[in-house]
Design an enzyme around this catalytic site. Structure first.
Site: not given
Ligand code: NAP
Length: 472
Positions: A129, A183, A186-187, A190
């Site tokens: 987070s 987590k 936590h959300n 939030e």
């Molecule tokens: P995201 O938009 O959830 O994921 C993007 C990434 O996932 C890209 O690198 C994408 O690759 C890859 N991806 C998607 N489908 C795939 C597949 N089938 N095989 C391989 N790669 C794949 O990005 P994010 O916001 O950074 O979040 C990542 C994780 O952290 C998620 O689970 C999210 O819920 C969690 N999270 C996010 C936040 C936030 O604030 N954003 C905070 C905490 C936790 P491509 O570039 O090839 O599409």
């Protein structure tokens, strides 16, 4: 060429910042992204001139990593995680470790831990987070899995995490999917606090007629108090002060009033229902998002359904931080933490997670979205009584609630008479009033159930199970 210490799969918002964080902390890294152009873009941009190299495919990625390999997957939760596990597993060797840092459902993580550990790989489900900035500066991390797997990443995550007065904001949470469960909760907390602050904003705007800056001033004063000083109050002030560059009006008023709910907020409530934990403030925040998304229906209903005319009521002097409204916001925020911690306690017993509530409060003190000064008090409460049944029973929290209930009741009744929805504030009032009532009316519910369905009932004056022929 020497091999890298750390591997990252998924150069999304979080992954990009986490790998820069790891590299800054001395871990040379390799990155892989499904779409290679993103890897190139990153290496030519923010990742340039750093100890970070790219990999064209998963074999190349694994080959570039030192053993035991420590690989963080920061990708979309769900089937993508299983797909990547299947794709990378043929290249891994015993002892190598996969970490899922996304928002995975805890039961998926339970299954993956069991599967990967049975193949002699390590698998950690780790809630992260802090958003993009936290990922870069130092997030709060909640890793679960086997203790041995955690120990293999401890040095890495302790350096990457946010640091507070009593250590890094990461600790071993427990076995299986416990890290992702924590987590998730936590959300859920939030969600609740965001909604509570949104309700306060709505009352300030509609009842007190305040503009963005006036409201921001109140949030700013709240942020200087022990009870409300927090990241979410801090960013509420920022959001309310921000102007639309087009016409210099309050930007927040231009934003569509629809919020989605999916994943973790929903799972918190589903888990609570499954486990028999009472989380009405968190549930109300989820429902508030559901009803917000029905914009078209709400626009139509406004001209059909009547309510009381908008009227003002006393929420306290804005130049003094609107103390009556502040009481309500504090009570509801405390109830949100109490409900979340209660859910964790019940889940810990049910799933044998052996959660240490004191440590969980400690790692939420920095880096994460719900970081707040109040967490020190939560930490103290569980330090004093690790088996505390409900945070609101702790003497300090009980004193807070007792002194703020009158303010909460005034705000909820004032909002009801003005026709303004305050779902989190009102459900908190009912939660506390129910929790502090030794005799609730469920005796009548039991009577009805026995009347129509012979469900039987217990009595307060004798042991046993009883049935009455009510309709004779
Ligand atoms: P995201 O938009 O959830 O994921 C993007 C990434 O996932 C890209 O690198 C994408 O690759 C890859 N991806 C998607 N489908 C795939 C597949 N089938 N095989 C391989 N790669 C794949 O990005 P994010 O916001 O950074 O979040 C990542 C994780 O952290 C998620 O689970 C999210 O819920 C969690 N999270 C996010 C936040 C936030 O604030 N954003 C905070 C905490 C936790 P491509 O570039 O090839 O599409």
């Amino acid at each position: 060429m020497s091999k890298a210490h750390f591997g990252l799969i998924g150069l999304g918002v979080m992954g990009e910042n986490l790998v820069l964080n790891a590299e800054r902390n001395g871990f040379s890294s390799v990155v892989y992204n499904r779409t290679f152009s993103k890897t190139q873009e990153f290496l030519n941009g923010r990742g340039a001139n750093k100890k970070i190299e790219g990999a064209v495919d998963l074999q190349d990625f694994v080959d570039k990593l030192d053993r035991p390999r420590r690989i963080l997957m920061m990708i979309k939760a769900g089937p993508a995680i299983d797909a990547v596990i299947d794709q990378i597993s043929p290249y891994l060797q015993a002892g190598d470790l996969l970490i899922d840092g996304g928002n995975s459902e805890f039961r998926d993580t339970e299954r993956r831990v069991a599967k990967l550990e049975s193949k002699s790989f390590g698998y950690i489900g780790m809630g992260v987070s802090g958003g993009a900035k936290g990922a870069f500066d130092g997030p709060s991390m909640m890793p679960g899995g086997t203790k041995a797997s955690y120990e293999a990443i401890e040095n890495l995550v302790c350096k990457m995490a946010a640091q507070v007065d009593d250590g890094p904001c990461v600790t071993y949470i427990g076995p299986g999917g416990s890290g992702h469960f924590v987590k998730t909760v936590h959300n859920g907390i939030e969600y609740a606090i965001e909604q509570i602050l949104a309700e306060a904003y709505d009352l300030m705007k509609r009842v007190a007629g305040m503009d963005g800056n006036e409201m921001a001033n109140v949030f700013s004063s709240w942020n200087s108090t022990e009870e409300l000083s927090s990241y979410l109050v801090e960013i509420t002030e920022v959001c309310l002060r921000t102007k639309d560059p087009d016409d210099k009006s309050d930007l927040v008023e231009k934003i569509m009033d629809k919020a989605g709910q999916k994943g973790t907020g929903l799972w918190t409530v589903v888990s609570a229902l499954e486990l028999g934990a009472s989380v009405p403030t968190i549930y109300s925040s989820l429902n508030a998002r559901v009803i917000s998304s029905m914009k078209t229906q709400r626009v139509k209903a406004e001209s059909i359904l009547n309510g009381p005319a908008l009227k003002t009521f006393d929420m306290g002097d804005p130049s003094n931080g609107m103390p009556i409204l502040m009481d309500a916001v504090i009570a509801a925020s405390m109830a949100s933490y109490a409900q979340g911690m209660d859910l964790l306690r019940i889940a810990s017993d049910e799933y044998k997670y052996n959660l240490d509530m004191h440590s969980i409060a400690q790692i939420w003190k920095g880096g994460c979205i719900i970081r707040a000064r109040l967490l020190k008090r939560i930490q103290d409460a569980f330090n004093a009584d690790p088996k505390l049944l409900n945070l609101l029973l702790d003497p300090w929290f009980a004193g807070q609630i007792n002194s703020r209930m009158s303010g909460l009741a005034k705000i909820v009744s004032g909002a009801a008479e003005a026709g303004i929805p305050v779902p989190c504030l009102s459900s908190t009032l009912d939660y506390i009033n129910s929790y502090r009532t030794s005799r609730l009316p469920q005796n009548l519910v039991q009577a009805m159930r026995d009347c129509f369905g012979s469900h039987t009932y217990e009595r307060v004056d004798k042991d046993g199970s009883f049935h009455t022929e009510w309709l004779e």
